[in-house]
Design a protein around this motif. Structure first.
Motif, mmCIF file in Angstrom:
data_model
loop_
_atom_site.group_PDB
_atom_site.id
_atom_site.type_symbol
_atom_site.label_atom_id
_atom_site.label_comp_id
_atom_site.label_asym_id
_atom_site.label_seq_id
_atom_site.Cartn_x
_atom_site.Cartn_y
_atom_site.Cartn_z
ATOM 1 N N PRO A 429 0.829 -1.215 0.000
ATOM 2 C CA PRO A 429 0.000 0.000 0.000
ATOM 3 C C PRO A 429 0.858 1.257 0.000
ATOM 4 O O PRO A 429 1.954 1.274 0.577
ATOM 5 N N ALA A 430 0.369 2.289 -0.646
ATOM 6 C CA ALA A 430 1.115 3.546 -0.714
ATOM 7 C C ALA A 430 1.414 4.092 0.671
ATOM 8 O O ALA A 430 2.443 4.745 0.882
ATOM 9 N N SER A 431 0.538 3.817 1.638
ATOM 10 C CA SER A 431 0.732 4.336 2.998
ATOM 11 C C SER A 431 1.961 3.747 3.675
ATOM 12 O O SER A 431 2.457 4.303 4.658
ATOM 13 N N GLU A 432 2.470 2.604 3.158
ATOM 14 C CA GLU A 432 3.637 1.968 3.768
ATOM 15 C C GLU A 432 4.947 2.374 3.100
ATOM 16 O O GLU A 432 6.011 1.911 3.493
ATOM 17 N N ILE A 433 4.880 3.224 2.090
ATOM 18 C CA ILE A 433 6.071 3.633 1.367
ATOM 19 C C ILE A 433 6.488 5.026 1.826
ATOM 20 O O ILE A 433 5.662 5.918 1.976
ATOM 21 N N GLY A 434 7.774 5.197 2.029
ATOM 22 C CA GLY A 434 8.292 6.477 2.487
ATOM 23 C C GLY A 434 8.239 6.646 3.988
ATOM 24 O O GLY A 434 8.434 7.742 4.497
ATOM 25 N N SER A 435 8.005 5.527 4.704
ATOM 26 C CA SER A 435 7.884 5.600 6.163
ATOM 27 C C SER A 435 9.198 5.313 6.873
ATOM 28 O O SER A 435 9.217 5.089 8.071
ATOM 29 N N GLN A 436 10.306 5.289 6.110
ATOM 30 C CA GLN A 436 11.660 5.074 6.628
ATOM 31 C C GLN A 436 11.951 3.625 7.001
ATOM 32 O O GLN A 436 13.038 3.310 7.460
ATOM 33 N N THR A 437 11.023 2.716 6.825
ATOM 34 C CA THR A 437 11.251 1.302 7.100
ATOM 35 C C THR A 437 10.642 0.483 5.973
ATOM 36 O O THR A 437 9.771 0.967 5.241
ATOM 37 N N PRO A 438 11.050 -0.790 5.827
ATOM 38 C CA PRO A 438 10.435 -1.629 4.795
ATOM 39 C C PRO A 438 8.942 -1.789 5.033
ATOM 40 O O PRO A 438 8.447 -1.656 6.165
ATOM 41 N N PRO A 439 8.177 -2.083 3.989
ATOM 42 C CA PRO A 439 6.738 -2.332 4.146
ATOM 43 C C PRO A 439 6.473 -3.510 5.076
ATOM 44 O O PRO A 439 7.392 -4.247 5.460
ATOM 45 N N SER A 440 5.203 -3.707 5.425
ATOM 46 C CA SER A 440 4.838 -4.721 6.408
ATOM 47 C C SER A 440 5.180 -6.135 5.958
ATOM 48 O O SER A 440 5.323 -7.029 6.797
ATOM 49 N N ASP A 441 5.324 -6.361 4.644
ATOM 50 C CA ASP A 441 5.711 -7.702 4.185
ATOM 51 C C ASP A 441 7.204 -7.938 4.300
ATOM 52 O O ASP A 441 7.707 -9.002 3.938
ATOM 53 N N GLY A 442 7.951 -6.943 4.785
ATOM 54 C CA GLY A 442 9.363 -7.112 5.072
ATOM 55 C C GLY A 442 10.303 -6.841 3.928
ATOM 56 O O GLY A 442 11.525 -6.987 4.083
ATOM 57 N N ALA A 443 9.797 -6.444 2.765
ATOM 58 C CA ALA A 443 10.678 -6.228 1.616
ATOM 59 C C ALA A 443 10.073 -5.204 0.683
ATOM 60 O O ALA A 443 8.850 -5.050 0.601
ATOM 61 N N PHE A 444 10.948 -4.503 -0.025
ATOM 62 C CA PHE A 444 10.540 -3.655 -1.140
ATOM 63 C C PHE A 444 10.541 -4.556 -2.370
ATOM 64 O O PHE A 444 11.607 -4.973 -2.840
ATOM 65 N N ASP A 445 9.357 -4.869 -2.904
ATOM 66 C CA ASP A 445 9.308 -5.842 -3.982
ATOM 67 C C ASP A 445 8.058 -5.662 -4.822
ATOM 68 O O ASP A 445 7.181 -4.856 -4.507
ATOM 69 N N GLY A 446 7.991 -6.405 -5.925
ATOM 70 C CA GLY A 446 6.846 -6.319 -6.811
ATOM 71 C C GLY A 446 7.123 -7.011 -8.132
ATOM 72 O O GLY A 446 7.951 -7.925 -8.218
ATOM 73 N N THR A 447 6.438 -6.567 -9.172
ATOM 74 C CA THR A 447 6.590 -7.139 -10.502
ATOM 75 C C THR A 447 6.838 -6.022 -11.500
ATOM 76 O O THR A 447 6.785 -4.836 -11.165
ATOM 77 N N GLY A 448 7.080 -6.417 -12.750
ATOM 78 C CA GLY A 448 7.310 -5.412 -13.774
ATOM 79 C C GLY A 448 7.084 -5.976 -15.158
ATOM 80 O O GLY A 448 6.901 -7.193 -15.338
ATOM 81 N N GLU A 449 7.101 -5.090 -16.134
ATOM 82 C CA GLU A 449 6.947 -5.496 -17.527
ATOM 83 C C GLU A 449 7.873 -4.669 -18.403
ATOM 84 O O GLU A 449 8.247 -3.546 -18.064
ATOM 85 N N TRP A 450 8.234 -5.265 -19.538
ATOM 86 C CA TRP A 450 9.046 -4.594 -20.544
ATOM 87 C C TRP A 450 8.133 -4.087 -21.649
ATOM 88 O O TRP A 450 7.427 -4.870 -22.290
ATOM 89 N N ILE A 451 8.148 -2.776 -21.868
ATOM 90 C CA ILE A 451 7.280 -2.137 -22.852
ATOM 91 C C ILE A 451 8.080 -1.937 -24.136
ATOM 92 O O ILE A 451 9.117 -1.270 -24.123
ATOM 93 N N PRO A 452 7.629 -2.489 -25.260
ATOM 94 C CA PRO A 452 8.386 -2.325 -26.504
ATOM 95 C C PRO A 452 8.314 -0.893 -27.008
ATOM 96 O O PRO A 452 7.277 -0.230 -26.960
ATOM 97 N N LEU A 453 9.448 -0.415 -27.520
ATOM 98 C CA LEU A 453 9.533 0.925 -28.089
ATOM 99 C C LEU A 453 9.677 0.877 -29.609
ATOM 100 O O LEU A 453 8.993 1.607 -30.326
ATOM 101 N N ALA A 454 10.579 0.042 -30.086
ATOM 102 C CA ALA A 454 10.794 -0.051 -31.533
ATOM 103 C C ALA A 454 11.525 -1.335 -31.849
ATOM 104 O O ALA A 454 12.252 -1.890 -31.012
ATOM 105 N N SER A 455 11.332 -1.809 -33.086
ATOM 106 C CA SER A 455 12.032 -2.970 -33.596
ATOM 107 C C SER A 455 12.274 -2.752 -35.077
ATOM 108 O O SER A 455 11.312 -2.631 -35.850
ATOM 109 N N GLY A 456 13.540 -2.653 -35.471
ATOM 110 C CA GLY A 456 13.827 -2.350 -36.867
ATOM 111 C C GLY A 456 13.214 -1.028 -37.261
ATOM 112 O O GLY A 456 13.387 -0.015 -36.600
ATOM 113 N N ASP A 457 12.447 -1.040 -38.360
ATOM 114 C CA ASP A 457 11.807 0.204 -38.798
ATOM 115 C C ASP A 457 10.377 0.332 -38.290
ATOM 116 O O ASP A 457 9.616 1.173 -38.762
#
Length: 686
Positions: A429-457
């Protein structure tokens, strides 16, 4: 030395700069970027709940997916919270990680290299030493451009080794920038001479130097090799390749083809490819180009501003002696810098290449991972506050071996493929970020994706042609909503585990009025000390479009509540600030060099285990001399190389008033250099 509770004391070195670096270094190195507004003024916000819902619909990994324990055959699986890797569950931590059995060095402000106990150090080569046959001996008071073009350049950064035979290598060094007030006595910054400017041109670029290890002494000795030794400078010819080669955006009066460029500048980090070439990143190129304030076309002006060009005269005044450095007179020359350069040290007559397929931004460097299917993946960081992390996936597959045929094919792998930018999502939750300690789950973590920008022309970004994506990559990444990061510098895949690591050096603007605040991936306002990011591509496939991530380190004083060391006991770790370059040893331990230590001591080289019970146990291996930055670490079994950049570069110091004297000591002028560290009769860390 340590206190009774095991914590290492912090002797402070006064500095007026918010990040501990001398203001004079900032001026010469990056045009005092941190004193100006960050050029990313896009309003793409951090993606949280909205992106998580999109992620769910696409069937991506759920937020908080577990990072697989690579090397153990485990896959990335979904879960409600990130499982802590080994080392975060209170196991016995008394035995050092394999390859890291050394006592940490205490922070200090000495004018020398201080190594872990039992290790020795020596200079390999320093600014002005001969590289090419016929190079004269260095004379500080009688420098010439002709001599410098045959001598080792200034402010060496990245260092890479290409093996020739047993204990014999080609060492390639980037020469990132020049600091003219430390190079010339009586230097008039407002009126440099043409010869001083030409010396600066010759002191930029790269050096290729044959080196040989002396098995008796442990030293690495440079050789004048008539076949291989080489200097690349601001007047060397480069080829442009890839999908933007020949673009109207790259054409100039001197080069109407848009395919030939003179020189490379501000070369920061880099990498050694599996086929034996060197990749070098052009970083703070914007500061070399004058008179952007005279450009009136709104589109051109916006493009220049996004890359940090908005002012008049430059610090070095190169525009007085070559109009290509004046954007009001030659608007496209600036577009010919900001690329990844590939140099083949084994073919000294070949022209180095600028790869447009990898995009144009402030490249810290580029590092290669060969994917399971044989394609190659390049990981890239854009070293600017609130800028992005990228990757490139080649179209063709790598051919094994070092035959002429295989190498010719492999040297084209970075010419064609798909360029992506990263979007990160946190699971707390956003409320747990910036509180000077790790979030309640004990880690700064998550997922991500790679967004394509260009390929060849083909462009994947609305409103952009493919050529515009490659030449103005930052603007394209803004458009697709990439995640703003805290100065992403070196990005390195771990050769043992397959995980990827990125150094986020700092960002004191985070959370300021009008600026993005803390996010789970960049969790601190006014981030002075930086952090280290770790991620794993889905299924361990480096060509995958999704990944899971966590922060390995949130750097700073271990006594501060806002620091995190992989869950390790913070009373036992070395303080670390401003991570920059990364490297790995054969055990998969991460080695981190620092730039601008904001804790008040000299910069250094640190090591940390990335798995097992010692995960997160940061240990300082060495410190560099006062005023210097630690760059380009190379970690071999028998030795470590570090580039000691801008030693003695302190506010108030100059060639007329040197305040440090490494490496020669006495009253000598300080000189940037490559140093070798070894342990007699033993392997590194054992």
């Amino acid at each position: 030395m340590s206190t009774t509770d095991g914590r290492i004391p912090l002797p402070l070195l006064p500095s007026t700069h918010p990040l501990g670096r001398a203001a004079v270094t900032c001026e010469y190195r990056c045009g005092s970027a941190c004193s100006h507004e960050a050029p990313n003024t896009s309003d793409n916000a951090y993606f949280g709940d909205v992106v998580r819902s999109i992620v769910s619909r696409r069937g991506m990994l759920r937020a908080g997916a577990v990072l697989a324990v690579a090397g153990a055959g485990a896959a990335v699986v979904g879960g409600s919270a990130a499982a802590a890797p080994a080392g975060e569950q209170g196991q016995d931590r008394r035995r050092p990680a394999r390859g890291l059995d050394f006592a940490p060095v205490a922070p200090n402000t000495e004018d020398r290299i201080v190594t872990a106990e039992g290790y020795e150090s020596a200079v390999v080569i320093k600014w002005g030493d001969p590289v090419l046959p016929g190079a004269p001996a260095f004379d500080f008071d009688k420098q010439t451009a002709a001599a410098q073009a045959k001598q080792f350049g200034f402010n060496n950064d990245f260092c890479g080794l290409v093996p020739l035979t047993h204990d014999r290598y080609l060492m390639v060094s980037n020469h990132e920038y020049t600091s003219e007030s430390f190079m010339f006595k009586g230097f008039d910054a407002a009126n440099p001479t043409e010869e001083q400017v030409r010396i600066g041109w010759a002191a930029h670029g790269l050096s290729v130097v044959a080196v040989e290890r002396d098995g008796r002494s442990g030293k690495l000795l440079p050789k004048i090799d008539r076949r291989y030794n080489r200097r690349i400078t601001m007047t060397s010819e480069f080829e442009v390749d890839g999908p933007a080669a020949g673009s109207a955006l790259l054409r100039t009066k001197a080069d109407p083809s848009g395919r030939k460029v003179l020189g490379t500048m501000n070369n920061c980090a880099g990498g050694v490819t599996p086929w034996g070439t060197i990749l070098s990143g052009e970083e703070n190129f914007n500061q070399y180009f004058a008179n952007a304030n005279q450009v009136t076309d709104p589109v051109a002006k916006a493009r220049l501003a996004r890359y940090g060009l908005s002012g008049g005269a430059t610090t070095r005044k190169w525009e007085r002696f070559d109009e290509r450095f004046d954007v009001a007179k030659e608007p496209n020359e600036v577009n010919r810098f900001g690329w990844v350069v590939e140099l083949d040290p084994l073919e000294p007559d070949s022209a180095p290449v600028k790869h447009t397929a990898l995009g144009r931004f402030k490249h810290e460097g580029a590092n290669i991972q060969v994917a399971r299917d044989g394609r190659v993946v390049a990981y890239l960081g854009d070293d600017e506050r609130f800028d992005y992390i990228y990757k490139f996936v080649s179209t063709q597959r790598m051919r094994p071996g070092q035959s002429r045929w295989a190498r010719a094919h492999n040297k084209k792998l970075l010419s064609e493929g798909t360029l992506y930018v990263a979007r990160f999502t946190g699971d707390s939750p956003a409320s747990e970020i910036g509180s000077q300690t790790p979030p309640s789950d004990g880690a700064f973590d998550g997922t991500g994706e790679w967004i394509p920008l260009a390929s060849g022309d083909k462009s994947y970004v609305d409103g952009f042609t493919a050529e515009e994506v490659y030449v103005f990559t930052r603007l394209a990444a803004d458009k697709v909503g990439a995640t703003k990061m805290d100065r992403p510098e070196d990005v390195q895949p771990n050769p043992v585990t397959g995980r990827v690591y990125a150094a986020l050096t700092n960002n004191t603007d985070r959370g300021k009025p009008g600026k993005e605040g803390p996010t789970e991936i960049n969790p601190r306002n006014g981030n002075r000390h930086g952090h280290v990011l770790e991620w794993e591509e889905k299924g361990g496939d480096h060509t995958a479009l999704t990944f899971s991530w966590r922060l390995l380190l949130v750097c700073g004083d271990p006594a501060a509540t806002d620091t995190y060391f992989g869950g390790y006991d913070k009373s036992q770790v070395s303080p670390i600030s401003c991570p920059d370059n990364l490297a790995f040893d054969r055990h998969g331990n991460l080695w981190i060099s620092t730039d601008g230590n904001a804790l008040g001591s000299n910069d250094g080289l640190f090591a940390v285990a990335t798995q097992g019970p010692e995960r997160g146990h940061v240990k300082q291996f060495l410190t560099v001399p006062i005023g210097a930055e630690t760059c380009g670490p190379v970690i071999e079994d028998k030795f470590v190389l570090v580039s000691v950049q801008h030693p003695g570069e302190l506010d108030g110091a100059s060639a007329d008033n040197p305040m440090a004297h490494w490496p020669e000591g006495g009253s000598a002028q300080p000189r940037p250099a490559v140093a070798v560290i070894w342990k007699p009769g033993r392997k590194i860390g054992e």
